[in-house]
Write a protein that holds these residues in place. Structure first.
Motif, PDB file in Angstrom:
ATOM      1  N   ILE A  46      10.745   6.772  -1.797  1.00 37.51           N
ATOM      2  CA  ILE A  46       9.303   6.863  -1.522  1.00 37.51           C
ATOM      3  C   ILE A  46       8.839   5.711  -0.639  1.00 37.51           C
ATOM      4  O   ILE A  46       7.879   5.861   0.130  1.00 37.51           O
ATOM      5  CB  ILE A  46       8.455   6.966  -2.819  1.00 37.51           C
ATOM      6  CG1 ILE A  46       8.592   5.727  -3.702  1.00 37.51           C
ATOM      7  CG2 ILE A  46       8.807   8.227  -3.592  1.00 37.51           C
ATOM      8  CD1 ILE A  46       7.646   5.731  -4.893  1.00 37.51           C
ATOM      9  N   TRP A  47       9.513   4.545  -0.717  1.00 38.65           N
ATOM     10  CA  TRP A  47       9.176   3.467   0.211  1.00 38.65           C
ATOM     11  C   TRP A  47       9.443   3.915   1.655  1.00 38.65           C
ATOM     12  O   TRP A  47       8.629   3.702   2.543  1.00 38.65           O
ATOM     13  CB  TRP A  47       9.990   2.215  -0.091  1.00 38.65           C
ATOM     14  CG  TRP A  47       9.804   1.160   0.963  1.00 38.65           C
ATOM     15  CD1 TRP A  47      10.534   0.997   2.112  1.00 38.65           C
ATOM     16  CD2 TRP A  47       8.786   0.165   0.992  1.00 38.65           C
ATOM     17  NE1 TRP A  47      10.033  -0.044   2.849  1.00 38.65           N
ATOM     18  CE2 TRP A  47       8.961  -0.573   2.194  1.00 38.65           C
ATOM     19  CE3 TRP A  47       7.745  -0.188   0.135  1.00 38.65           C
ATOM     20  CZ2 TRP A  47       8.130  -1.637   2.545  1.00 38.65           C
ATOM     21  CZ3 TRP A  47       6.916  -1.257   0.479  1.00 38.65           C
ATOM     22  CH2 TRP A  47       7.111  -1.958   1.674  1.00 38.65           C
ATOM     23  N   ASP A  48      10.587   4.536   1.876  1.00 37.17           N
ATOM     24  CA  ASP A  48      10.982   4.925   3.232  1.00 37.17           C
ATOM     25  C   ASP A  48      10.128   6.048   3.806  1.00 37.17           C
ATOM     26  O   ASP A  48       9.930   6.111   5.026  1.00 37.17           O
ATOM     27  CB  ASP A  48      12.453   5.382   3.238  1.00 37.17           C
ATOM     28  CG  ASP A  48      13.440   4.232   3.091  1.00 37.17           C
ATOM     29  OD1 ASP A  48      13.042   3.073   3.312  1.00 37.17           O
ATOM     30  OD2 ASP A  48      14.606   4.509   2.747  1.00 37.17           O
ATOM     31  N   HIS A  49       9.619   6.926   2.953  1.00 40.32           N
ATOM     32  CA  HIS A  49       9.037   8.173   3.466  1.00 40.32           C
ATOM     33  C   HIS A  49       7.546   8.351   3.195  1.00 40.32           C
ATOM     34  O   HIS A  49       6.964   9.337   3.672  1.00 40.32           O
ATOM     35  CB  HIS A  49       9.807   9.362   2.899  1.00 40.32           C
ATOM     36  CG  HIS A  49      11.241   9.411   3.349  1.00 40.32           C
ATOM     37  ND1 HIS A  49      11.616   9.937   4.568  1.00 40.32           N
ATOM     38  CD2 HIS A  49      12.381   8.968   2.763  1.00 40.32           C
ATOM     39  CE1 HIS A  49      12.927   9.834   4.708  1.00 40.32           C
ATOM     40  NE2 HIS A  49      13.415   9.255   3.624  1.00 40.32           N
ATOM     41  N   LEU A  50       6.911   7.459   2.451  1.00 42.37           N
ATOM     42  CA  LEU A  50       5.476   7.567   2.207  1.00 42.37           C
ATOM     43  C   LEU A  50       4.716   6.549   3.055  1.00 42.37           C
ATOM     44  O   LEU A  50       5.107   5.393   3.143  1.00 42.37           O
ATOM     45  CB  LEU A  50       5.140   7.338   0.726  1.00 42.37           C
ATOM     46  CG  LEU A  50       5.498   8.440  -0.268  1.00 42.37           C
ATOM     47  CD1 LEU A  50       4.927   8.100  -1.641  1.00 42.37           C
ATOM     48  CD2 LEU A  50       4.994   9.801   0.187  1.00 42.37           C
ATOM     49  N   LYS A  51       3.613   6.994   3.627  1.00 44.10           N
ATOM     50  CA  LYS A  51       2.725   6.070   4.321  1.00 44.10           C
ATOM     51  C   LYS A  51       1.759   5.461   3.314  1.00 44.10           C
ATOM     52  O   LYS A  51       1.311   6.138   2.382  1.00 44.10           O
ATOM     53  CB  LYS A  51       1.932   6.815   5.400  1.00 44.10           C
ATOM     54  CG  LYS A  51       2.785   7.400   6.518  1.00 44.10           C
ATOM     55  CD  LYS A  51       1.913   8.174   7.495  1.00 44.10           C
ATOM     56  CE  LYS A  51       2.757   8.791   8.597  1.00 44.10           C
ATOM     57  NZ  LYS A  51       1.920   9.596   9.540  1.00 44.10           N
ATOM     58  N   PRO A  52       1.398   4.178   3.464  1.00 45.36           N
ATOM     59  CA  PRO A  52       0.427   3.580   2.543  1.00 45.36           C
ATOM     60  C   PRO A  52      -0.934   4.247   2.676  1.00 45.36           C
ATOM     61  O   PRO A  52      -1.330   4.676   3.762  1.00 45.36           O
ATOM     62  CB  PRO A  52       0.375   2.115   2.988  1.00 45.36           C
ATOM     63  CG  PRO A  52       0.902   2.107   4.382  1.00 45.36           C
ATOM     64  CD  PRO A  52       1.888   3.214   4.473  1.00 45.36           C
ATOM     65  N   GLY A  53      -1.629   4.343   1.556  1.00 43.71           N
ATOM     66  CA  GLY A  53      -2.983   4.880   1.562  1.00 43.71           C
ATOM     67  C   GLY A  53      -3.093   6.379   1.433  1.00 43.71           C
ATOM     68  O   GLY A  53      -4.194   6.933   1.493  1.00 43.71           O
ATOM     69  N   ILE A  54      -1.975   7.078   1.216  1.00 38.89           N
ATOM     70  CA  ILE A  54      -2.054   8.536   1.099  1.00 38.89           C
ATOM     71  C   ILE A  54      -2.680   8.945  -0.236  1.00 38.89           C
ATOM     72  O   ILE A  54      -2.707   8.180  -1.201  1.00 38.89           O
ATOM     73  CB  ILE A  54      -0.671   9.198   1.228  1.00 38.89           C
ATOM     74  CG1 ILE A  54       0.234   8.792   0.042  1.00 38.89           C
ATOM     75  CG2 ILE A  54      -0.012   8.884   2.540  1.00 38.89           C
ATOM     76  CD1 ILE A  54       1.293   9.789  -0.288  1.00 38.89           C
ATOM     77  N   ASP A  55      -3.166  10.164  -0.288  1.00 34.40           N
ATOM     78  CA  ASP A  55      -3.725  10.754  -1.502  1.00 34.40           C
ATOM     79  C   ASP A  55      -2.569  11.178  -2.416  1.00 34.40           C
ATOM     80  O   ASP A  55      -1.754  12.018  -2.030  1.00 34.40           O
ATOM     81  CB  ASP A  55      -4.580  11.962  -1.117  1.00 34.40           C
ATOM     82  CG  ASP A  55      -5.164  12.700  -2.306  1.00 34.40           C
ATOM     83  OD1 ASP A  55      -4.863  12.340  -3.462  1.00 34.40           O
ATOM     84  OD2 ASP A  55      -5.922  13.669  -2.077  1.00 34.40           O
TER      85      ASP A  55
END
Length: 684
Positions: A46-55
């Motif tokens: 999830i660190w590699d594939h999630l952008k910060p601030g998403i819902d």
């Protein structure tokens, strides 16, 4: 996508729910070496594939299911598997593991991990075998509870399949909805709501592939030694099998760490009516446990002619003493109902307890009263379906306090409600709760209560001396244990069995107390040694030897603890990237002494946090330093470090602003989902 290491299947799967497609997903051996598996690999993904601030309830969130090298290999308590995502309850990192049926079957189907991305347009369930991956229509399952769903799927696909399912709570995006696998729960942080937001009702897996074990005879030998150790230990071979986790309730009450009436007190006058002995005498049918577990700490009771899982300590704490309720049978019934609805029992109990105190203080209009059991079962269903007052409670204690007040006694950390241990009589436990990356989780906190109050040797509970170092050791060890794929209870043997014979207040107990507290400085230095300087294994912590034997990795006690440290810092950096940097507890726990005559009976975070940060290699804001991250091989995190000039209030303020914005967006999502589900008739 093969691997050179034993214990892993060498394959992972990425599913795009928007398109209904799937593809292989690469996990490198380097990541296996650094993070092992389960929550370690899940957080890396999830660190590699999630952008910060998403819902967290939006399509961009991922639901990552990971196994570990020990999962399904016959090691004790090794049916554990993990779910990782961004939490809709906290807005930060979430990992939740269980000993359910799905993880072993996912590996037998040939996969170490499954990543679920995007969102299906209609309810679905996913079938994974060694021969196929298939998406099925789940319209006939949507609206069923978790028990009904699993029964239908077992009839359809065979009773030996592994399952993960959500109930009405997940379908209605309750922020603390859980995922059920067999009778085990991925309970904390709202992972069930994320699954529901993706319109996934269930996953089933089956297969007959063998897990690679390069040296089976040597592995059998070290496994037998480990099982023998656990069976011979007074905790894992005696107390836990005899009374389950409820066996510690009496001692918790005596030592004033049993939360009572929303953590107003630490002891309950009717504890003997709801403790482990009471369950054995009145309601216990038999013991059981997770697959491959020699401890067998789970309880079985009979409800409506059916044998079902009985309540654990945390559930009884939240719905017993913390609600002022002495009816153990009602708690058994509620525990069963909570599982069917797919609700985290800790958060559900805590938010009901908080709402009861809000009502008592005139801040909330409701008919809740301490100990009044008549309202609870209907309220549990109302929470799961977001009806009436249940809709407010479905948001969790933190958000309930934003709406009605009472933030000083909304008992949570980072938005996750605390488990059933009152930290004002357990300084290290309070520190652990405040610093835990998940929030108010007793396990991510390092379970210091075992060293301070509930174990065979107690380190002065109110003293802060040595507690930061002990908490860090425990947090790192627990993350390593979780990442390798076994149960936290296997760590109980770290204190040798002979310790149970020490008289609680005798001379030896005092000597051990002084020694352990005074060893903080030395332990702090050991925690910061390079892994190569601890090149051995310890018999009481056999995990490192077992992992090395199974995988063929270079593994020692030092490497094992470094893996835990690495996972803990990765989770911390995920939260920092989101802006969730604050490590605090509500005012009730830090400003109000539990005993008004003893000012020491509150959590002295101010005294412990600076030492904790320094020992961890973090700066005064609680941010890992460049040196710390490089020392753990986490160079890829360096670009995410915040500006050194930014203060903690600035970082936390930006996080809160974004959290409120996301909540506003989610209001529409949740209302639409409630309306959709209300219009769908429950299948017969």
């Amino acid at each position: 996508m093969a691997t050179k290491y034993g214990g892993y299947m060498g394959e992972a799967l990425w599913m795009d729910l928007d398109q209904g497609t799937h593809r292989p997903f690469e996990i490198s051996d380097r990541d296996r070496e650094l993070f092992l598996g389960n929550k370690g690999l899940g957080t890396k993904i999830i660190w590699d594939h999630l952008k910060p601030g998403i819902d967290p309830l939006g399509e961009e969130n991922l639901l990552v299911i990971t196994t570990a090298p020990l999962t399904g290999t016959g090691a004790p308590c090794s049916s554990r598997f993990n779910v990782s995502c961004k939490s809709p309850l906290t807005g930060g990192v979430m990992s939740s593991n269980s000993g359910g049926t799905f993880g072993i079957n996912l590996k037998r189907a040939g996969y170490d991990a499954l990543v679920l991305a995007g969102k299906a347009r209609q309810p679905i369930y996913i079938e994974i075998t060694e021969d196929k991956i298939e998406i099925h229509d789940a319209a006939d399952l949507w609206g069923l509870d978790t028990e009904e769903t699993q029964a239908v799927l077992a009839k359809r696909h065979g009773k030996n399949i592994g399952q993960m399912v959500i109930g009405p709570a997940g379908e209605n995006l309750v922020r603390f909805a859980c995922i059920i696998s067999g009778e085990r729960a991925h309970g904390r942080g709202g992972v069930g709501a994320v699954m529901g937001s993706k319109m996934i009702k269930a996953l089933v897996a089956s297969g007959k592939k063998k897990i690679p074990i390069p040296n089976p005879e040597e592995y059998k030998k070290v496994i037998k030694e480990w099982i023998d150790l656990l069976k011979a230990h007074p905790a894992t071979g005696g107390t836990l099998p005899a009374y389950g986790t409820l066996g510690m309730m009496g001692k918790a009450n005596i030592l004033s760490v049993l939360p009572t009436r929303n953590f107003q007190k630490g002891s309950y006058e009717f504890t003997d009516e709801i403790d482990g002995e009471a369950l054995v005498k009145k309601h216990l049918k038999k013991n059981t446990g997770c697959l491959s577990c020699p401890i067998r700490c789970a309880r079985v009771v009979e409800i409506n002619g059916k044998e079902v899982k009985g309540p654990e300590y945390e559930t009884v704490g939240m719905f017993g003493s913390n609600f002022g309720n002495r009816d153990l049978w009602k708690i058994c019934e509620w525990n069963y109902l909570l599982d069917k609805m797919g609700l985290d029992t800790i958060s559900a109990g805590s938010v009901i307890d908080f709402a009861t105190e809000l009502t008592e203080k005139g801040l909330l209009k409701s008919d809740l009263q301490w100990g009044d059991a008549a309202r609870i079962a209907p309220l549990i269903e109302d929470i799961a379906h977001r009806r009436g007052l249940g809709n407010d409670l479905a948001e969790g204690a933190m958000r309930l306090s934003w709406k009605y007040g009472g933030e000083a006694f909304a008992i949570h950390s980072k938005g996750l409600e605390l488990a059933a241990y009152e930290p004002r009589r357990s300084a290290g436990m309070g520190l652990g709760y405040a610093t835990a990356n998940r929030g108010g989780c007793h396990l991510n906190a390092g379970y210091m209560i075992y060293f301070e109050n509930l174990g065979p040797v107690n380190v002065s509970p109110l003293s802060t001396l040595g507690k930061p170092q002990l908490a860090i050791f425990q947090q790192n060890a627990f993350d390593a244990i979780s990442a390798c794929g076994t149960c936290i209870f296997t760590s109980y043997a770290v204190l040798p069995g002979i310790a149970s014979k020490v008289k609680p207040y005798g001379t030896m107990a005092k000597v051990l107390d002084i020694t352990l507290r005074g060893s903080g400085g030395v332990l702090g230095m050991v925690l910061n040694l390079p892994a190569g300087m601890i090149p051995f294994h310890l018999p009481l912590i056999p995990h490192s030897k077992v992992i090395g034997t199974l995988t063929g990795m270079k593994m020692s006690l030092g490497e094992f603890l470094a893996a835990g440290d690495r996972v803990y810092n990765l989770e911390r950096m995920f939260n920092i990237r989101e802006g969730l940097v604050e490590n605090r507890l509500p005012d009730r726990l830090t400003k109000e002494p539990q005993d008004p005559k003893n000012p020491a009976t509150k959590v002295a975070l101010g005294a412990m946090l600076p030492v904790y940060y320094k020992t961890r290699g973090w700066d005064s804001r609680g941010i890992p330093t460049v040196k710390k991250l490089k020392g753990l091989g986490l160079d890829f995190l360096l670009s995410a470090l915040p500006d050194a000039k930014k203060t903690m209030p600035e970082l936390q303020g930006a996080f809160h602003t974004r959290l409120v914005e996301i909540d506003g967006e989610q209001d529409v999502t949740i209302k639409n989902m409630i309306a959709r589900n209300a219009a769908v008739k429950k299948p017969k």
